[in-house]
Scaffold this motif. Structure first.
Motif, PDB file in Angstrom:
ATOM      1  N   VAL A   1       0.839  -1.198   0.000  1.00  0.00           N
ATOM      2  CA  VAL A   1       0.000   0.000   0.000  1.00  0.00           C
ATOM      3  C   VAL A   1       0.877   1.253   0.000  1.00  0.00           C
ATOM      4  O   VAL A   1       0.583   2.245  -0.675  1.00  0.00           O
ATOM      5  N   TRP A   2       1.977   1.205   0.738  1.00  0.00           N
ATOM      6  CA  TRP A   2       2.900   2.341   0.776  1.00  0.00           C
ATOM      7  C   TRP A   2       3.655   2.486  -0.541  1.00  0.00           C
ATOM      8  O   TRP A   2       3.771   3.585  -1.093  1.00  0.00           O
ATOM      9  N   GLU A   3       4.170   1.362  -1.050  1.00  0.00           N
ATOM     10  CA  GLU A   3       4.989   1.414  -2.259  1.00  0.00           C
ATOM     11  C   GLU A   3       4.176   1.776  -3.505  1.00  0.00           C
ATOM     12  O   GLU A   3       4.642   2.537  -4.359  1.00  0.00           O
ATOM     13  N   GLU A   4       2.955   1.250  -3.627  1.00  0.00           N
ATOM     14  CA  GLU A   4       2.178   1.429  -4.852  1.00  0.00           C
ATOM     15  C   GLU A   4       1.222   2.620  -4.791  1.00  0.00           C
ATOM     16  O   GLU A   4       0.835   3.153  -5.833  1.00  0.00           O
ATOM     17  N   HIS A   5       0.822   3.011  -3.576  1.00  0.00           N
ATOM     18  CA  HIS A   5      -0.150   4.110  -3.471  1.00  0.00           C
ATOM     19  C   HIS A   5       0.369   5.279  -2.646  1.00  0.00           C
ATOM     20  O   HIS A   5      -0.266   6.345  -2.612  1.00  0.00           O
ATOM     21  N   GLY A   6       1.499   5.084  -1.949  1.00  0.00           N
ATOM     22  CA  GLY A   6       2.048   6.149  -1.124  1.00  0.00           C
ATOM     23  C   GLY A   6       1.162   6.524   0.047  1.00  0.00           C
ATOM     24  O   GLY A   6       1.193   7.672   0.521  1.00  0.00           O
ATOM     25  N   LEU A   7       0.376   5.553   0.539  1.00  0.00           N
ATOM     26  CA  LEU A   7      -0.567   5.831   1.619  1.00  0.00           C
ATOM     27  C   LEU A   7      -0.017   5.329   2.957  1.00  0.00           C
ATOM     28  O   LEU A   7       0.278   4.139   3.103  1.00  0.00           O
ATOM     29  N   PRO A   8       0.111   6.215   3.944  1.00  0.00           N
ATOM     30  CA  PRO A   8       0.473   5.758   5.289  1.00  0.00           C
ATOM     31  C   PRO A   8      -0.637   4.873   5.854  1.00  0.00           C
ATOM     32  O   PRO A   8      -1.800   4.970   5.439  1.00  0.00           O
ATOM     33  N   VAL A   9      -0.282   4.034   6.817  1.00  0.00           N
ATOM     34  CA  VAL A   9      -1.246   3.148   7.468  1.00  0.00           C
ATOM     35  C   VAL A   9      -1.284   3.461   8.954  1.00  0.00           C
ATOM     36  O   VAL A   9      -0.241   3.582   9.605  1.00  0.00           O
ATOM     37  N   VAL A  10      -2.498   3.605   9.501  1.00  0.00           N
ATOM     38  CA  VAL A  10      -2.692   3.792  10.935  1.00  0.00           C
ATOM     39  C   VAL A  10      -3.382   2.537  11.470  1.00  0.00           C
ATOM     40  O   VAL A  10      -4.510   2.230  11.080  1.00  0.00           O
ATOM     41  N   LEU A  11      -2.685   1.813  12.334  1.00  0.00           N
ATOM     42  CA  LEU A  11      -3.257   0.618  12.938  1.00  0.00           C
ATOM     43  C   LEU A  11      -4.153   1.020  14.102  1.00  0.00           C
ATOM     44  O   LEU A  11      -3.810   1.905  14.887  1.00  0.00           O
ATOM     45  N   ILE A  12      -5.307   0.371  14.218  1.00  0.00           N
ATOM     46  CA  ILE A  12      -6.235   0.655  15.307  1.00  0.00           C
ATOM     47  C   ILE A  12      -6.582  -0.644  16.012  1.00  0.00           C
ATOM     48  O   ILE A  12      -6.426  -1.733  15.464  1.00  0.00           O
ATOM     49  N   GLY A  13      -7.054  -0.528  17.237  1.00  0.00           N
ATOM     50  CA  GLY A  13      -7.423  -1.712  17.990  1.00  0.00           C
ATOM     51  C   GLY A  13      -7.615  -1.386  19.454  1.00  0.00           C
ATOM     52  O   GLY A  13      -7.475  -0.233  19.886  1.00  0.00           O
ATOM     53  N   SER A  14      -7.914  -2.418  20.226  1.00  0.00           N
ATOM     54  CA  SER A  14      -8.151  -2.258  21.657  1.00  0.00           C
ATOM     55  C   SER A  14      -6.833  -2.311  22.425  1.00  0.00           C
ATOM     56  O   SER A  14      -5.759  -2.488  21.847  1.00  0.00           O
ATOM     57  N   GLN A  15      -6.935  -2.189  23.739  1.00  0.00           N
ATOM     58  CA  GLN A  15      -5.748  -2.277  24.583  1.00  0.00           C
ATOM     59  C   GLN A  15      -5.071  -3.632  24.432  1.00  0.00           C
ATOM     60  O   GLN A  15      -3.837  -3.732  24.477  1.00  0.00           O
ATOM     61  N   GLU A  16      -5.860  -4.675  24.210  1.00  0.00           N
ATOM     62  CA  GLU A  16      -5.299  -6.016  24.045  1.00  0.00           C
ATOM     63  C   GLU A  16      -4.515  -6.162  22.741  1.00  0.00           C
ATOM     64  O   GLU A  16      -3.725  -7.088  22.590  1.00  0.00           O
ATOM     65  N   ASP A  17      -4.721  -5.246  21.799  1.00  0.00           N
ATOM     66  CA  ASP A  17      -4.061  -5.326  20.495  1.00  0.00           C
ATOM     67  C   ASP A  17      -2.771  -4.513  20.417  1.00  0.00           C
ATOM     68  O   ASP A  17      -2.089  -4.529  19.391  1.00  0.00           O
ATOM     69  N   VAL A  18      -2.443  -3.799  21.494  1.00  0.00           N
ATOM     70  CA  VAL A  18      -1.322  -2.864  21.450  1.00  0.00           C
ATOM     71  C   VAL A  18      -0.015  -3.554  21.072  1.00  0.00           C
ATOM     72  O   VAL A  18       0.712  -3.114  20.171  1.00  0.00           O
ATOM     73  N   ALA A  19       0.310  -4.659  21.747  1.00  0.00           N
ATOM     74  CA  ALA A  19       1.586  -5.337  21.512  1.00  0.00           C
ATOM     75  C   ALA A  19       1.693  -5.825  20.079  1.00  0.00           C
ATOM     76  O   ALA A  19       2.743  -5.669  19.426  1.00  0.00           O
ATOM     77  N   GLY A  20       0.617  -6.408  19.556  1.00  0.00           N
ATOM     78  CA  GLY A  20       0.630  -6.898  18.185  1.00  0.00           C
ATOM     79  C   GLY A  20       0.808  -5.780  17.180  1.00  0.00           C
ATOM     80  O   GLY A  20       1.532  -5.927  16.190  1.00  0.00           O
ATOM     81  N   CYS A  21       0.154  -4.650  17.425  1.00  0.00           N
ATOM     82  CA  CYS A  21       0.284  -3.506  16.513  1.00  0.00           C
ATOM     83  C   CYS A  21       1.685  -2.904  16.577  1.00  0.00           C
ATOM     84  O   CYS A  21       2.250  -2.496  15.550  1.00  0.00           O
ATOM     85  N   VAL A  22       2.259  -2.832  17.779  1.00  0.00           N
ATOM     86  CA  VAL A  22       3.623  -2.314  17.926  1.00  0.00           C
ATOM     87  C   VAL A  22       4.603  -3.190  17.155  1.00  0.00           C
ATOM     88  O   VAL A  22       5.530  -2.681  16.501  1.00  0.00           O
ATOM     89  N   ASP A  23       4.389  -4.503  17.191  1.00  0.00           N
ATOM     90  CA  ASP A  23       5.265  -5.420  16.456  1.00  0.00           C
ATOM     91  C   ASP A  23       5.180  -5.179  14.953  1.00  0.00           C
ATOM     92  O   ASP A  23       6.200  -5.174  14.254  1.00  0.00           O
ATOM     93  N   ILE A  24       3.969  -4.961  14.453  1.00  0.00           N
ATOM     94  CA  ILE A  24       3.805  -4.700  13.022  1.00  0.00           C
ATOM     95  C   ILE A  24       4.497  -3.392  12.635  1.00  0.00           C
ATOM     96  O   ILE A  24       5.196  -3.313  11.622  1.00  0.00           O
ATOM     97  N   VAL A  25       4.296  -2.358  13.452  1.00  0.00           N
ATOM     98  CA  VAL A  25       4.928  -1.063  13.173  1.00  0.00           C
ATOM     99  C   VAL A  25       6.449  -1.196  13.151  1.00  0.00           C
ATOM    100  O   VAL A  25       7.135  -0.598  12.305  1.00  0.00           O
ATOM    101  N   ALA A  26       6.994  -1.996  14.075  1.00  0.00           N
ATOM    102  CA  ALA A  26       8.446  -2.109  14.212  1.00  0.00           C
ATOM    103  C   ALA A  26       9.088  -2.856  13.050  1.00  0.00           C
ATOM    104  O   ALA A  26      10.264  -2.639  12.748  1.00  0.00           O
ATOM    105  N   THR A  27       8.330  -3.734  12.392  1.00  0.00           N
ATOM    106  CA  THR A  27       8.941  -4.608  11.379  1.00  0.00           C
ATOM    107  C   THR A  27       8.431  -4.385   9.963  1.00  0.00           C
ATOM    108  O   THR A  27       9.013  -4.909   9.012  1.00  0.00           O
ATOM    109  N   ALA A  28       7.354  -3.618   9.791  1.00  0.00           N
ATOM    110  CA  ALA A  28       6.827  -3.377   8.443  1.00  0.00           C
ATOM    111  C   ALA A  28       7.524  -2.182   7.811  1.00  0.00           C
ATOM    112  O   ALA A  28       7.728  -1.145   8.468  1.00  0.00           O
ATOM    113  N   ARG A  29       7.903  -2.318   6.561  1.00  0.00           N
ATOM    114  CA  ARG A  29       8.483  -1.188   5.834  1.00  0.00           C
ATOM    115  C   ARG A  29       7.361  -0.253   5.381  1.00  0.00           C
ATOM    116  O   ARG A  29       6.248  -0.678   5.160  1.00  0.00           O
ATOM    117  N   GLY A  30       7.704   1.006   5.221  1.00  0.00           N
ATOM    118  CA  GLY A  30       6.683   1.973   4.849  1.00  0.00           C
ATOM    119  C   GLY A  30       6.274   2.782   6.062  1.00  0.00           C
ATOM    120  O   GLY A  30       6.706   2.530   7.197  1.00  0.00           O
TER     121      GLY A  30
END
Length: 350
Positions: free
Chosen positions: A210-239
């Motif tokens: 999505v970043w490479e082909e459309h230049g669109l930033p991504v905002v991950l959303i979720g509950s308090q229980e999803d924080v760790a999983g979202c942080v992991d994605i942010v830390a390892t995903a390019r873009g």
């Protein structure tokens, strides 16, 4: 009063029922009873005069009784003329009875205790499904009120964002160095039900494309229980990948989603919220059947594994609580659908 003690998605899908009641009885003051903290989703609804929340009551027997008495006193003081419980839960039936309303409408449940139906003055049994023109998710509650002469020609779920939630969402986005004027995508990668989730590595692939082909930033959303999983994605995903997981109320979350260009996610409450706000959606459905809950269009797409098979009674899970069928869905298929929705959106705006 309308009683809807279901999950977040159920509350969103009940908004046409709220509208139907107000259209049928325009001079009535309408209240809704929902589970805490879901009320912030409905705080700006112009059809509602009051939103009442009830929390799960825990503790000693004395504490539980005391809290029920407090809520019962509040409900009774409101002097409701009509109470409609659109679900079959015991708690909704008890609270409907405690309002003391002269007319209490409930829905019969085949597996409910004998006393459930006795708490209502009118019981709806096997209400017929609405015609295909009716939104299937909204019809879950509309079919109940339809039996007492309440209906609407507009069955599309709609949510409204309060000025306070909008302002707070802008503040949160500013902290991420995002402006409401920018184009960006919200993604909810996680669900309350693990068997509805897609592999995190595929989310990373999708985010990068999505970043490479459309230049669109991504905002991950979720509950308090999803924080760790979202942080992991942010830390390892390019873009450009950011997260607001665990940082918003439901009302603020709705405001964030309303400002996004597109919402992509698994079968959970977030796609219902997005669609009800008019934000285009791409929703991944694995083991569950989307046809009972959602409507597709050129701006609202469903992506499912092929073949889309739902095992009976197991909701698509294996012994690890994962969906084997959903594992078959590749990131390329989802990206193609995202491309299609973005093209349709551009065509409409151009």
């Amino acid at each position: 009063m309308l009683v809807q003690l279901g999950d977040i998605g159920d509350v969103v899908l009940a908004t046409p029922t709220i509208r139907a009641i107000k259209e049928t009885h325009p001079h009535a003051r309408l209240s809704v009873l929902v589970r805490k903290p879901y009320g912030s989703l409905l705080s700006a609804d112009p059809n509602l005069g009051e939103v009442v929340e009830t929390a799960s009551i825990r503790g000693t027997v004395f504490h539980v009784i005391r809290e029920y008495v407090r809520l019962a006193r509040r409900l009774r003081q409101a002097q409701y003329d009509l109470v409609i419980d659109v679900r079959t839960g015991d708690r909704g039936a008890i609270l409907s009875f405690l309002t003391g309303a002269a007319c209490r409408v409930g829905r019969h449940g085949d597996e409910k205790p004998f006393w459930h139906d006795l708490l209502f003055t009118k019981i709806i049994r096997d209400p017929p499904v609405g015609p295909p023109t009716v939104h299937p998710g909204a019809d879950q509650s509309l079919r109940v009120v339809r039996e007492i002469g309440i209906d609407t020609a507009d069955s599309i779920p709609r949510l409204y964002v309060s000025p306070a939630d909008h302002a707070r969402a802008i503040e949160l986005l500013a902290e991420l160095r995002l402006s409401p004027d920018e184009r960006w995508v919200t993604i909810n990668p996680f669900s309350r039900w693990k068997y509805k989730e897609w592999d995190s590595s595929k989310w990373k692939e999708l985010i990068e494309r999505v970043w490479e082909e459309h230049g669109l930033p991504v905002v991950l959303i979720g509950s308090q229980e999803d924080v760790a999983g979202c942080v992991d994605i942010v830390a390892t995903a390019r873009g450009r990948t950011l997260t607001l997981a665990g940082r918003t109320t439901l009302g603020e979350l709705a405001a964030v989603i309303a400002m996004s260009t597109l919402h992509v996610g698994v079968d959970s409450a977030a796609p219902h919220i997005a669609a009800a706000l008019g934000t285009p959606t791409v929703t991944i459905h694995g083991p569950t059947d989307w046809r009972a809950w959602r409507v597709v269009s050129d701006l609202h797409k469903i992506v499912t594994p092929t073949p889309n098979y739902v095992p009976r009674h197991r909701m698509g899970r294996d012994d690890t609580h994962q969906s084997r069928r959903l594992d078959l869905l590749g990131s390329e298929t989802v990206l193609q659908t995202v491309d299609e929705v973005l093209r349709n959106l551009l065509r409409r705006s151009g």
